[in-house]
Design a protein around this motif. Sequence first.
Motif, mmCIF file in Angstrom:
data_model
loop_
_atom_site.group_PDB
_atom_site.id
_atom_site.type_symbol
_atom_site.label_atom_id
_atom_site.label_comp_id
_atom_site.label_asym_id
_atom_site.label_seq_id
_atom_site.Cartn_x
_atom_site.Cartn_y
_atom_site.Cartn_z
ATOM 1 N N ARG A 199 -4.996 -4.270 10.414
ATOM 2 C CA ARG A 199 -3.975 -3.852 9.475
ATOM 3 C C ARG A 199 -4.658 -3.088 8.345
ATOM 4 O O ARG A 199 -5.810 -3.366 8.020
ATOM 5 C CB ARG A 199 -3.263 -5.086 8.925
ATOM 6 C CG ARG A 199 -1.968 -4.786 8.265
ATOM 7 C CD ARG A 199 -1.112 -6.004 7.992
ATOM 8 N NE ARG A 199 0.142 -5.529 7.428
ATOM 9 C CZ ARG A 199 1.177 -5.134 8.154
ATOM 10 N NH1 ARG A 199 1.131 -5.225 9.470
ATOM 11 N NH2 ARG A 199 2.265 -4.656 7.585
ATOM 12 N N SER A 210 0.218 2.485 1.215
ATOM 13 C CA SER A 210 0.655 2.141 2.560
ATOM 14 C C SER A 210 0.166 0.750 2.926
ATOM 15 O O SER A 210 -0.909 0.318 2.510
ATOM 16 C CB SER A 210 0.102 3.184 3.537
ATOM 17 O OG SER A 210 0.127 2.668 4.850
ATOM 18 N N SER A 212 0.347 -1.120 6.632
ATOM 19 C CA SER A 212 0.853 -1.084 8.004
ATOM 20 C C SER A 212 -0.311 -1.248 8.967
ATOM 21 O O SER A 212 -1.450 -1.351 8.550
ATOM 22 C CB SER A 212 1.542 0.265 8.267
ATOM 23 O OG SER A 212 0.581 1.295 8.150
ATOM 24 N N GLU A 216 0.868 2.451 13.297
ATOM 25 C CA GLU A 216 2.102 2.738 12.543
ATOM 26 C C GLU A 216 1.861 3.832 11.521
ATOM 27 O O GLU A 216 2.688 4.730 11.330
ATOM 28 C CB GLU A 216 2.587 1.483 11.808
ATOM 29 C CG GLU A 216 3.287 0.459 12.702
ATOM 30 C CD GLU A 216 3.474 -0.877 11.995
ATOM 31 O OE1 GLU A 216 3.867 -1.835 12.675
ATOM 32 O OE2 GLU A 216 3.206 -0.966 10.774
#
Lengths: 245, 244
Positions: A199, A210, A212, A216
């Motif tokens: 992640r 961000s 994600s 992604e």
Amino acid sequence: MMNTAAIVIDDLLVRRGGVVVIPGLRVCVPAGQVVGLLGPSGSGKSTLMRAVVGVQKIAGGTVTVLGQVAGSPALRSRVGYVTQSPSVYADLTVRANVAYFAGLVGQGSDAVDKALAEVDLSAVADRKVERLSGGQRSRVSLAAALAGDPELLVLDEPTVGLDPVLRRDLWNLFHRLAGAGRSLLVSSHVMDEATRCDRLLLMRDGSLLSDSTPDELLARTGALDAEAAFLHLIDTAADTAKEVV
Amino acid sequence: MNPRLTLLTASRVLQQIRADHRTVALLLIVPCVLMGLLAWVFQDTPVFDQVGPALLGVFPFVVMFIVTSIATLRERTSGTLERLLAGPLGKADLMFGYAIAFGLVAIIQALVATAFAIYVCDLDVAGPVWVLVVIAVLDAVLGTALGLLASAFAHTEFQAVQFMPAFILPQFLLCGLLVARDRLPDVLSTISDFLPLSYAVDAMSAVASQVEPLGDVGPDLGIIAAWVVAALVLGALTLRRRTD
């Protein structure tokens, strides 16, 4: 344990010398994963990590680590922290350093040997740290944290200056630790390390751009790599700001 | 405080000192050289027997003050202090760990310097020699404790080194070695009553001149010990787990 969050940060506000460096940050870091904290130098990565281990004065918000307030006494042997510049004793041998930090959290020589092997320093275990290269020193610092077998590892730029083979080995080690249920928060300013994380948190000017998975992020921005995705996010943020003005 | 962590820290500090051969040599040889020089300067006079014992207390005090304030400053600047305080080590564990380590070094230093002064320089002491050694060790621990406290106020090595004249020289001027404390101007005499080095020198002078010095030495040692504990506790209070 696997389903709970390792770190929950809510409205974190940090001022240093009267200047706001983290203006209200929220994030949840899942347990049992390798979470990358990426951003340029000065973006607040180290400050955020210091807040997680409980050595940073905070001006507001809450930081919860493994279900407890960051920095609380019960957490001190459950969280391992490796600072950006290697914080070990240059006048002691590699083994003496690791043994001391391991001893503080109640670990013995087996844990020391294992940690030294994991960072590939067994061969220089009896050498003084001041005789080592910069990359070796930072691995001593890492081994000192690994030997404590903490549930959460907070690593500030642990792979800087390492050769590619060693860097790969360390990322493999991080994933093995995560596979064994440990949680890792690893910062880097090298964008190509992004794809090695489960992640990704992208940070700039004390805020998260961000949060994600790497896939992604690429899908959402249409970028080919993390660097391009990062630029795309910054440009988008700047455009939004212009429209508001 | 956790005794295991305190002793672990003391043993780590001792490992650091032991690894530095030149520092060990300096710690043991410099006091002997100074005692020898003093004996030579004052040969054929009674002065050496009068001030020699007092200086046996002052040397370890000064040396340990400097060594400790630098060692703890290094702990701060290298980032190891932050790392330690992020872990389970208590602030008092760190302070007393340092005090124990340097106290042990001080025992060796005091034994060597005292033996040299008595057997090589013919220092004449009326009281028992072991009392001399005990006082010298406590003085060294006092230097360590004050050094730990002083280092809290130093941000650079330059500042830490300046604390030696700032903390130590005034005490040296007022401790009774240059002018007897009861012959100092009233204000200075009163100030000297509050300074720990005064009691170190008083105790050493008592051993030098009395066959049974324990009655005078006991209270002096009590006051020095109180200073040691106060400085260590204050030093621990200046450590902050959370910083800006």
